[in-house]
Design an enzyme around this catalytic site. Structure first.
Site, mmCIF file in Angstrom:
data_model
loop_
_atom_site.group_PDB
_atom_site.id
_atom_site.type_symbol
_atom_site.label_atom_id
_atom_site.label_comp_id
_atom_site.label_asym_id
_atom_site.label_seq_id
_atom_site.Cartn_x
_atom_site.Cartn_y
_atom_site.Cartn_z
ATOM 1 N N LYS A 1 -24.269 -7.041 -21.849
ATOM 2 C CA LYS A 1 -23.063 -6.207 -21.961
ATOM 3 C C LYS A 1 -22.821 -5.433 -20.665
ATOM 4 C CE LYS A 1 -23.683 -5.960 -26.944
ATOM 5 N NZ LYS A 1 -24.227 -5.227 -28.093
ATOM 6 N N GLN B 1 -26.875 0.145 -29.817
ATOM 7 C CA GLN B 1 -27.440 -1.173 -30.081
ATOM 8 C C GLN B 1 -28.311 -1.146 -31.335
ATOM 9 O OE1 GLN B 1 -26.726 -4.031 -28.316
ATOM 10 N NE2 GLN B 1 -27.819 -5.042 -29.961
ATOM 11 N N ASP C 1 -17.453 -1.032 -31.257
ATOM 12 C CA ASP C 1 -18.174 -2.007 -32.074
ATOM 13 C C ASP C 1 -17.443 -2.276 -33.383
ATOM 14 O OD1 ASP C 1 -20.335 -3.330 -31.003
ATOM 15 O OD2 ASP C 1 -21.751 -1.706 -31.364
#
Length: 291
Positions: free
Chosen positions: A52, A96, A119
């Protein structure tokens, strides 16, 4: 059989974003800034976050990586999220997953500002997605939709079988595929661990999205000729012949299934790159909306 190449499609998306970011920069406008929080040193999580950060570099985004040891207490993590929520230079925040067991992942996700929820896991984002309103869509389902769009796959009226009902992939995937959109307009069946006639249902599927996390679960006898197969799974399987000591396998037995399909995603190189491309698109959108 044709390959739904996520690397190629993702690169096209990142190239387009790079041009958009360059134009914003030339006009003196703010460029996107993604903040990623990584707790502990899980090998897979390290790999995902590194990818990412690399994608941010490729597209001209700014990125900030915040690292914490696995023994961090929940309150400290929530305070860091609050700091990022209130930082006007940060456009998107991701934490994460998975998190250590002593941290409530739902509480952490809920703490992220919906305006920075790139997200797409916040309840506000999920609610808007269900209603078909503009919002941040979870990156993996969004990436799959972008992949289908890139290859101009006609999904209208098709029967889609989604194997898996997680809030991260399965459920949002079913909502997007059934939506009045293109891709979309599918009739969707969700299957899970308590589905008794899974093979029978899969054989009816024009599209199968496998997202259950069991290597090579979907075999050739479960797939009808001409199906479109989207393999979301990615599991590290021990392999002493590899330098790394493992190989990556999807939820679909690719070698035996591929020859029966019209289209199929590989693992790796299918859904994974698209997930990151979708995250970049969400972050760019957050930058536009927040500035």
């Amino acid at each position: 059989m044709q390959i739904l190449d996520g690397k190629l499609a993702a690169q096209a998306i990142k190239d387009a974003l790079k041009l958009d970011v360059a134009q914003r920069s030339n006009e003196g406008k703010k460029i996107p800034h993604l903040a990623a929080i990584l707790v502990g040193n899980n090998g897979a999580s390290e790999t995902y976050v590194a990818a990412k950060v690399k994608a941010c570099e490729e597209t001209g985004f700014k990125s900030t990586l915040v690292r914490f040891n696995s023994d961090i207490d929940e309150l400290t993590l929530l305070e860091e999220i609050d700091n990022l929520n209130n930082d006007p230079d940060i456009d998107g925040i991701l934490v994460q997953l998975p998190l250590p067991k002593h941290i409530d992942a739902k509480k952490v996700i809920d703490a992220i500002s919906p305006n920075k929820d790139v997200d797409g896991f916040h309840p506000a984002s999920v609610g808007k997605m269900v209603e078909g309103l503009p919002t941040f869509i979870p990156a993996t389902p969004y990436g799959i939709m972008l992949l289908l769009k890139h290859y101009k796959i006609d999904t209208k009226g098709k029967h889609a079988i989604v194997i898996g009902r997680s809030n991260i992939v399965g459920r949002p995937m079913s909502i997007l595929l059934s939506g009045n959109s293109n891709p979309g307009n599918c009739t969707v069946t969700i299957c899970h661990s308590h589905t008794t006639n899974l093979k029978e249902l899969c054989l009816q599927g024009d599209i199968i999205v496998a997202a259950l996390g069991i290597p090579e679960f979907v075999t050739a006898d479960m797939v009808k000729p001409g199906a479109i197969i989207i393999d979301v799974g990615i599991t590290r399987v021990e392999d002493s012949t590899r330098k790394s000591g493992f190989r990556l396998k999807g939820d679909v037995a690719f070698d035996q299934v591929a020859e029966k399909t019209d289209w199929i995603t590989p693992v790796p190189g299918g859904v994974g790159p698209m997930t990151i491309a979708a995250l970049m698109k969400n972050t760019y959108q957050a930058c536009i909306e927040n500035n």
